[in-house]
Design an enzyme around this catalytic site. Sequence first.
Site, PDB file in Angstrom:
ATOM      1  N   GLY A 153       0.866  -1.187   0.000  1.00  0.00           N
ATOM      2  CA  GLY A 153       0.000   0.000   0.000  1.00  0.00           C
ATOM      3  C   GLY A 153       0.893   1.224   0.000  1.00  0.00           C
ATOM      4  N   ARG A 154       0.458   2.239   0.761  1.00  0.00           N
ATOM      5  CA  ARG A 154       1.167   3.515   0.703  1.00  0.00           C
ATOM      6  C   ARG A 154       2.554   3.459   1.335  1.00  0.00           C
ATOM      7  NH1 ARG A 154      -4.622   5.625   2.519  1.00  0.00           N
ATOM      8  NH2 ARG A 154      -4.202   3.945   3.986  1.00  0.00           N
ATOM      9  N   ILE A 155       2.681   2.768   2.485  1.00  0.00           N
ATOM     10  CA  ILE A 155       3.986   2.704   3.154  1.00  0.00           C
ATOM     11  C   ILE A 155       4.904   1.745   2.384  1.00  0.00           C
ATOM     12  CG2 ILE A 155       5.189   2.134   5.302  1.00  0.00           C
ATOM     13  CD1 ILE A 155       2.621   2.891   6.825  1.00  0.00           C
ATOM     14  N   ARG A 176      -3.964  -8.310  -1.069  1.00  0.00           N
ATOM     15  CA  ARG A 176      -5.307  -8.787  -1.415  1.00  0.00           C
ATOM     16  C   ARG A 176      -5.635  -8.401  -2.857  1.00  0.00           C
ATOM     17  NH1 ARG A 176      -8.316  -6.194   3.333  1.00  0.00           N
ATOM     18  NH2 ARG A 176      -6.419  -5.024   3.068  1.00  0.00           N
ATOM     19  N   THR A 234       7.667  -3.748  10.391  1.00  0.00           N
ATOM     20  CA  THR A 234       7.395  -2.423  10.982  1.00  0.00           C
ATOM     21  C   THR A 234       5.882  -2.213  11.090  1.00  0.00           C
ATOM     22  OG1 THR A 234       7.480  -1.422   8.773  1.00  0.00           O
ATOM     23  CG2 THR A 234       9.495  -1.314  10.083  1.00  0.00           C
ATOM     24  N   ARG A 236       2.884  -4.699  12.573  1.00  0.00           N
ATOM     25  CA  ARG A 236       2.370  -5.071  13.885  1.00  0.00           C
ATOM     26  C   ARG A 236       3.046  -6.378  14.312  1.00  0.00           C
ATOM     27  NH1 ARG A 236       1.047  -0.544  14.218  1.00  0.00           N
ATOM     28  NH2 ARG A 236      -1.030   0.339  14.559  1.00  0.00           N
ATOM     29  N   GLU A 265       4.145  -5.394  23.305  1.00  0.00           N
ATOM     30  CA  GLU A 265       4.965  -4.183  23.413  1.00  0.00           C
ATOM     31  C   GLU A 265       4.698  -3.571  24.774  1.00  0.00           C
ATOM     32  OE1 GLU A 265       4.204  -1.594  20.092  1.00  0.00           O
ATOM     33  OE2 GLU A 265       4.971  -3.037  18.656  1.00  0.00           O
ATOM     34  N   HIS A 284       9.146   0.610  18.386  1.00  0.00           N
ATOM     35  CA  HIS A 284       7.974   1.122  17.650  1.00  0.00           C
ATOM     36  C   HIS A 284       8.122   2.621  17.367  1.00  0.00           C
ATOM     37  CE1 HIS A 284       3.450   0.264  16.848  1.00  0.00           C
ATOM     38  NE2 HIS A 284       3.887   1.210  16.048  1.00  0.00           N
ATOM     39  N   ILE A 285       9.167   2.953  16.593  1.00  0.00           N
ATOM     40  CA  ILE A 285       9.441   4.370  16.299  1.00  0.00           C
ATOM     41  C   ILE A 285       9.105   4.744  14.856  1.00  0.00           C
ATOM     42  CG2 ILE A 285      11.247   4.630  18.059  1.00  0.00           C
ATOM     43  CD1 ILE A 285      13.257   4.451  15.589  1.00  0.00           C
TER      44      ILE A 285
HETATM   45  C1  8YV Z   1       1.924   5.115  16.279  1.00  0.00           C
HETATM   46  C2  8YV Z   1       1.494   3.323  14.453  1.00  0.00           C
HETATM   47  O1  8YV Z   1       3.104   5.613  16.793  1.00  0.00           O
HETATM   48  O2  8YV Z   1       0.258   4.761  13.053  1.00  0.00           O
HETATM   49  C3  8YV Z   1       0.397   3.618  13.499  1.00  0.00           C
HETATM   50  O3  8YV Z   1      -0.361   2.689  13.170  1.00  0.00           O
HETATM   51  O4  8YV Z   1       1.746   2.219  14.757  1.00  0.00           O
HETATM   52  C4  8YV Z   1       2.329   4.443  14.996  1.00  0.00           C
HETATM   53  O5  8YV Z   1       2.402   5.482  14.077  1.00  0.00           O
HETATM   54  C5  8YV Z   1       1.269   4.337  17.374  1.00  0.00           C
HETATM   55  O6  8YV Z   1       0.181   3.601  16.938  1.00  0.00           O
HETATM   56  C6  8YV Z   1       0.854   5.313  18.489  1.00  0.00           C
HETATM   57  O7  8YV Z   1      -0.492   5.691  18.452  1.00  0.00           O
END
Ligand code: 8YV
Length: 326
Positions: A153-155, A176, A234, A236, A265, A284-285
């Site tokens: 997708g976009r990322i 999908r 990156t 989940r 986490e 999770h940065i």
């Molecule tokens: C957030 C993320 O930092 O956008 C998302 O889905 O996982 C991260 O950008 C995190 O969910 C904090 O709300």
Amino acid sequence: MKIFLNNRIPQNGIDLLKNNKLELIIPTDDHLSHEDWLKHCQSADVILNVGKNKFDKSFFDQCPNIKAIVLFSVGFDQVDVEEATRRGIPIGNTPEVLNKATSDVAFLLMQMVSRKVNYNIEKVKGGQWKDFDSMEALGQELYGKKLGILGLGRIGFEMAKKCRAAFDMKIIYHNRHHNHEAEQELDATYVSFEELLSQSDVISIHANYTPGEAGKFDKAAFEKMKSNAIFINTARGGFHNESDLLQAVQSGTIWGAGLDVTNPEPMHADNPLLQLPNVVILPHIGSATAEARAGMSRVAAENIIAFSKNLPMPSCANPDVYQQQM
Ligand code: 8YV
């Protein structure tokens, strides 16, 4: 309209709300207990949510006054979207503004793993930098290798673009749906999940997470991957089975892994994955840049402002909710 914000966000979004005569209720205590959080939710009309709070059927039963939830994230896996839609509750999210930042982290992890950066930093810090050894801790180059993306997708598109530009990597993906733009612009090739596993030199996950995807990367999946494969997550933490991943890296079934997300986490400091030279774990940065977080703050505020004017949220995880209201 009572809007409850459970944690701090960049000021630009708060100012935007204030300029539209909307006030947030922001508790003074930094770490709300679950009970206090729920009490705030029960007296709110709209929740602006930062972090992983769960919005499931039981939550909606306990908070019947909630009219909208605006997430400070692109991911909405902590929400029972079907239940929210059934109740006519729109769920706002923050796509686009974090595409670059999150894909940068995937790109960073890929390089860190390929050159054993974590191991080498620890070596210097631990006083283990000894005489030159031409065979010690050799990395692998990424030039011309195959990048497999789960969820283009976009990322994923941004990740693929960087990998092509920097390393002339070939792009394969499993989704999908076909991503025609990526096929045209990046020469990306659609493959089955099995082919993604068996052909990729780097596998990077950029898909939306649903409970049906839990442990998709398990022992059987890792065994189908190449022995030089680098696994990047990156998205989940639920996508990978952690003990199977540990086993796969330890046994040399795959080369290594870079994770910005874990399950649970935060990851515990004594987790054995942290001891492996070919594993890099970040807390999770993905979206943690000043630019991305300001963008998220703006998009979240825009969602609330639209909602306050009875307009559809510009970034909504369940746009169907507006169809059923018409
Ligand atoms: C957030 C993320 O930092 O956008 C998302 O889905 O996982 C991260 O950008 C995190 O969910 C904090 O709300």
